[in-house]
Design a protein around this motif. Structure first.
Motif, PDB file in Angstrom:
ATOM      1  N   ALA A  53       7.681  12.436   1.582  1.00 40.33           N
ATOM      2  CA  ALA A  53       7.604  11.561   0.496  1.00 40.33           C
ATOM      3  C   ALA A  53       6.604  10.611   0.472  1.00 40.33           C
ATOM      4  CB  ALA A  53       9.067  10.602   0.864  1.00 40.33           C
ATOM      5  N   MET A  54       6.331  10.365   1.809  1.00 34.96           N
ATOM      6  CA  MET A  54       5.221   9.700   1.377  1.00 34.96           C
ATOM      7  C   MET A  54       3.946   9.077   0.712  1.00 34.96           C
ATOM      8  SD  MET A  54       4.036   6.776   2.890  1.00 34.96           S
ATOM      9  CE  MET A  54       5.589   7.010   4.317  1.00 34.96           C
ATOM     10  N   THR A  55       3.362  10.274  -0.195  1.00 30.83           N
ATOM     11  CA  THR A  55       2.652  10.434  -0.933  1.00 30.83           C
ATOM     12  C   THR A  55       2.886   9.093  -1.823  1.00 30.83           C
ATOM     13  OG1 THR A  55       0.819  12.033  -0.216  1.00 30.83           O
ATOM     14  CG2 THR A  55       0.792  10.980  -2.486  1.00 30.83           C
ATOM     15  N   LEU A  56       4.139   9.945  -2.190  1.00 28.21           N
ATOM     16  CA  LEU A  56       4.593   9.453  -3.977  1.00 28.21           C
ATOM     17  C   LEU A  56       5.190   7.638  -3.390  1.00 28.21           C
ATOM     18  CD1 LEU A  56       5.821   8.764  -6.091  1.00 28.21           C
ATOM     19  CD2 LEU A  56       8.340  10.380  -5.350  1.00 28.21           C
ATOM     20  N   MET A  57       5.380   7.565  -2.456  1.00 27.94           N
ATOM     21  CA  MET A  57       5.850   5.768  -1.758  1.00 27.94           C
ATOM     22  C   MET A  57       4.403   5.167  -1.838  1.00 27.94           C
ATOM     23  SD  MET A  57       8.489   6.885   1.607  1.00 27.94           S
ATOM     24  CE  MET A  57      10.300   7.127   1.896  1.00 27.94           C
ATOM     25  N   LEU A  58       3.946   5.920  -1.430  1.00 30.22           N
ATOM     26  CA  LEU A  58       2.059   4.655  -1.708  1.00 30.22           C
ATOM     27  C   LEU A  58       2.232   4.784  -3.053  1.00 30.22           C
ATOM     28  CD1 LEU A  58       0.044   6.238   1.370  1.00 30.22           C
ATOM     29  CD2 LEU A  58       1.191   4.130   0.953  1.00 30.22           C
ATOM     30  N   ALA A  59       2.291   5.585  -3.979  1.00 25.90           N
ATOM     31  CA  ALA A  59       1.833   5.728  -5.111  1.00 25.90           C
ATOM     32  C   ALA A  59       2.606   5.181  -5.832  1.00 25.90           C
ATOM     33  CB  ALA A  59       1.709   7.295  -5.737  1.00 25.90           C
ATOM     34  N   ALA A 110      -5.471   4.620  -3.817  1.00 29.72           N
ATOM     35  CA  ALA A 110      -6.568   5.535  -3.088  1.00 29.72           C
ATOM     36  C   ALA A 110      -5.972   6.056  -1.833  1.00 29.72           C
ATOM     37  CB  ALA A 110      -7.583   4.563  -2.598  1.00 29.72           C
ATOM     38  N   GLY A 111      -5.033   5.032  -0.677  1.00 30.93           N
ATOM     39  CA  GLY A 111      -4.402   5.307   0.431  1.00 30.93           C
ATOM     40  C   GLY A 111      -3.342   6.483   0.135  1.00 30.93           C
ATOM     41  N   ALA A 112      -2.569   6.538  -1.190  1.00 34.74           N
ATOM     42  CA  ALA A 112      -1.979   7.786  -1.444  1.00 34.74           C
ATOM     43  C   ALA A 112      -2.729   9.099  -1.519  1.00 34.74           C
ATOM     44  CB  ALA A 112      -1.312   7.950  -2.621  1.00 34.74           C
ATOM     45  N   ALA A 113      -3.789   8.955  -2.071  1.00 36.62           N
ATOM     46  CA  ALA A 113      -4.737  10.170  -2.269  1.00 36.62           C
ATOM     47  C   ALA A 113      -5.067  10.386  -0.660  1.00 36.62           C
ATOM     48  CB  ALA A 113      -5.930   9.876  -2.970  1.00 36.62           C
ATOM     49  N   LEU A 114      -5.788   9.756  -0.248  1.00 37.96           N
ATOM     50  CA  LEU A 114      -6.772   9.949   2.141  1.00 37.96           C
ATOM     51  C   LEU A 114      -4.634  10.431   2.702  1.00 37.96           C
ATOM     52  CD1 LEU A 114      -8.433   6.073   2.676  1.00 37.96           C
ATOM     53  CD2 LEU A 114      -9.025   8.818   1.936  1.00 37.96           C
ATOM     54  N   ASP A 146       0.752  15.103 -10.521  1.00 36.81           N
ATOM     55  CA  ASP A 146       2.206  15.088 -10.394  1.00 36.81           C
ATOM     56  C   ASP A 146       2.857  13.761  -9.707  1.00 36.81           C
ATOM     57  OD1 ASP A 146       1.735  17.768 -10.575  1.00 36.81           O
ATOM     58  OD2 ASP A 146       1.144  17.975  -9.166  1.00 36.81           O
ATOM     59  N   TYR A 147       2.362  13.071  -9.917  1.00 38.92           N
ATOM     60  CA  TYR A 147       2.526  11.444  -8.993  1.00 38.92           C
ATOM     61  C   TYR A 147       2.771  10.307 -10.197  1.00 38.92           C
ATOM     62  CZ  TYR A 147       2.406  13.855  -4.796  1.00 38.92           C
ATOM     63  OH  TYR A 147       2.263  14.190  -3.582  1.00 38.92           O
ATOM     64  N   ILE A 148       2.377  10.634 -11.451  1.00 37.06           N
ATOM     65  CA  ILE A 148       2.333   9.364 -12.193  1.00 37.06           C
ATOM     66  C   ILE A 148       3.709   8.904 -12.917  1.00 37.06           C
ATOM     67  CG2 ILE A 148       1.501   8.577 -14.523  1.00 37.06           C
ATOM     68  CD1 ILE A 148      -0.829  10.492 -14.145  1.00 37.06           C
ATOM     69  N   LEU A 149       4.100   9.994 -13.359  1.00 35.36           N
ATOM     70  CA  LEU A 149       5.583   9.605 -14.244  1.00 35.36           C
ATOM     71  C   LEU A 149       6.986   9.359 -13.163  1.00 35.36           C
ATOM     72  CD1 LEU A 149       6.674  11.952 -17.360  1.00 35.36           C
ATOM     73  CD2 LEU A 149       5.594   9.745 -16.614  1.00 35.36           C
ATOM     74  N   ALA A 169       9.701   6.599 -12.274  1.00 39.82           N
ATOM     75  CA  ALA A 169      10.467   7.495 -11.714  1.00 39.82           C
ATOM     76  C   ALA A 169      11.843   6.365 -10.296  1.00 39.82           C
ATOM     77  CB  ALA A 169      10.925   8.550 -11.566  1.00 39.82           C
ATOM     78  N   ALA A 170      10.524   6.167  -9.755  1.00 45.86           N
ATOM     79  CA  ALA A 170      11.184   5.769  -8.208  1.00 45.86           C
ATOM     80  C   ALA A 170      11.109   4.622  -8.349  1.00 45.86           C
ATOM     81  CB  ALA A 170      10.550   6.735  -7.363  1.00 45.86           C
ATOM     82  N   ALA A 171      10.303   3.854  -9.041  1.00 45.28           N
ATOM     83  CA  ALA A 171      10.476   2.215  -8.869  1.00 45.28           C
ATOM     84  C   ALA A 171      11.774   1.870  -9.769  1.00 45.28           C
ATOM     85  CB  ALA A 171       9.473   1.229 -10.118  1.00 45.28           C
TER      86      ALA A 171
END
Length: 336
Positions: A65-71, A239-243, A259-262, A266-268
């Motif tokens: 879940a971390m990539t989505l969390m950062l984004a 950028a942190g999510a990308a790394l 895949d992380y925009i919507l 939604a998560a927020a």
């Protein structure tokens, strides 16, 4: 008369306390609903899968879940301002291809390009904020345009999925300290950041501007400065999510950011952040990110078609929006 006078404040105080408690519950209704949803999902997941309530499972789920969390962290800051940032998709794609084509086994080279990606994300986000403020353009259109530009640039650098990162960079996602993986420590760092951010002048001003931009402007707030900083932070977290994503995939992808925009929005929203600005906090967003991640796990263990995953996500999002709408109407009723 004396006794009545002495008792009156006690009764009034109790009444105010009860009203304040109801107000507190209504203000946090979307977040509480999200926590309830997460508890139900984890409970059902745990009844079908062994080892769910262990540190190993926490490490795995947080890693996923971390990539989505950062984004979503950057997106949350923008939503609190009353805007939206679609460009995070392009930044995530561009960040992964830069890492996959520029990283080498030399740690100094990796450090240089990592800082470059982070600085680029912050600069592009700041540019979004500047364009929105100076040209008086809609955030949706500005960030849609920059998303397209960044995505196109990513495809020029790396037309198809590929490239590679050093093996030791891949190992970052699996490092542990006191039994907790590096993504779990990153999660704790995000919570500490938010605790600090929400009490800073910047955090308070962003939320106040999102609640009422005109009042904030009349109070001396620089709308341009706030927009530049808000979208700059969003770009930095993208950028942190990308790394971080490259530590999971080991490669770059010029299209993966979409895949992380919507899902970041939604998560927020699932976590109680208002699309109209000024209401919400990061804890709810992180809960929302966990919910969206665990839905996939639940669909898998239940052995049902993966096509049901977006259906379940949509139902949860709809319930969250409904809870948020009820809370906002109740809040307006109390202030009326």
């Amino acid at each position: 008369m004396t006794l009545l006078a002495e008792k009156a404040p006690t009764h009034a105080g109790t009444h105010v306390s009860t009203r304040d408690w109801r107000g507190w519950a209504l203000d946090r209704a979307p977040f509480l609903v999200a926590c309830l949803m997460l508890a139900v999902i984890v409970g059902v997941y745990g009844s079908y899968q062994t080892g769910v309530f262990t540190l190993d499972e926490l490490n795995l789920d947080t890693s996923a879940a971390m990539t989505l969390m950062l984004a979503a962290t950057g997106q949350t800051i923008v939503l609190l301002r009353g805007g939206i940032d679609l460009s995070i998709g392009g930044m995530i794609s561009l960040g992964t291809v830069i890492a996959a084509t520029r990283f080498t086994d030399d740690p100094a080279t990796v450090l240089f390009w990592s800082l470059f990606v982070l600085a680029l994300g912050a600069a592009i986000g700041a540019l979004n904020g500047l364009l929105i403020s100076v040209l008086k353009l809609q955030p949706f259109l500005v960030t849609l345009a920059t998303w397209s530009i960044l995505n196109g640039t990513a495809m020029i650098i790396l037309p198809t999925d590929g490239g590679s990162v050093p093996g030791w960079w891949l190992g970052f996602g699996y490092m542990t300290l006191f039994g907790l993986s590096s993504p779990v420590w990153m999660l704790l760092a995000l919570l500490v950041f938010w605790w600090w951010f929400r009490w800073t002048r910047l955090g308070v001003t962003i939320q106040a501007t999102g609640s009422n931009e005109k009042s904030a402007f009349l109070s001396g707030v620089s709308i341009i400065r706030i927009n530049v900083l808000t979208y700059g932070l969003s770009g930095l977290f993208a950028a942190g999510a990308a790394l971080y994503l490259t530590t999971q995939t080991g490669a770059g992808s010029p299209t993966i950011g979409k895949d992380y925009i919507l899902p970041s929005v939604a998560a927020a929203v699932i976590g109680g952040v208002s699309l109209f600005g000024g209401r919400g906090h990061l804890a709810g967003t992180l809960v929302g990110a966990f919910i969206l991640t665990l839905i996939g796990n639940l669909v898998f263990v239940l052995k049902i078609s993966s096509y049901w995953q977006p259906v379940a996500s949509g139902v949860i999002l709809l319930l969250s929006v409904l809870a948020s709408s009820i809370a906002e109407k109740a809040a307006r009723g109390r202030s009326a």
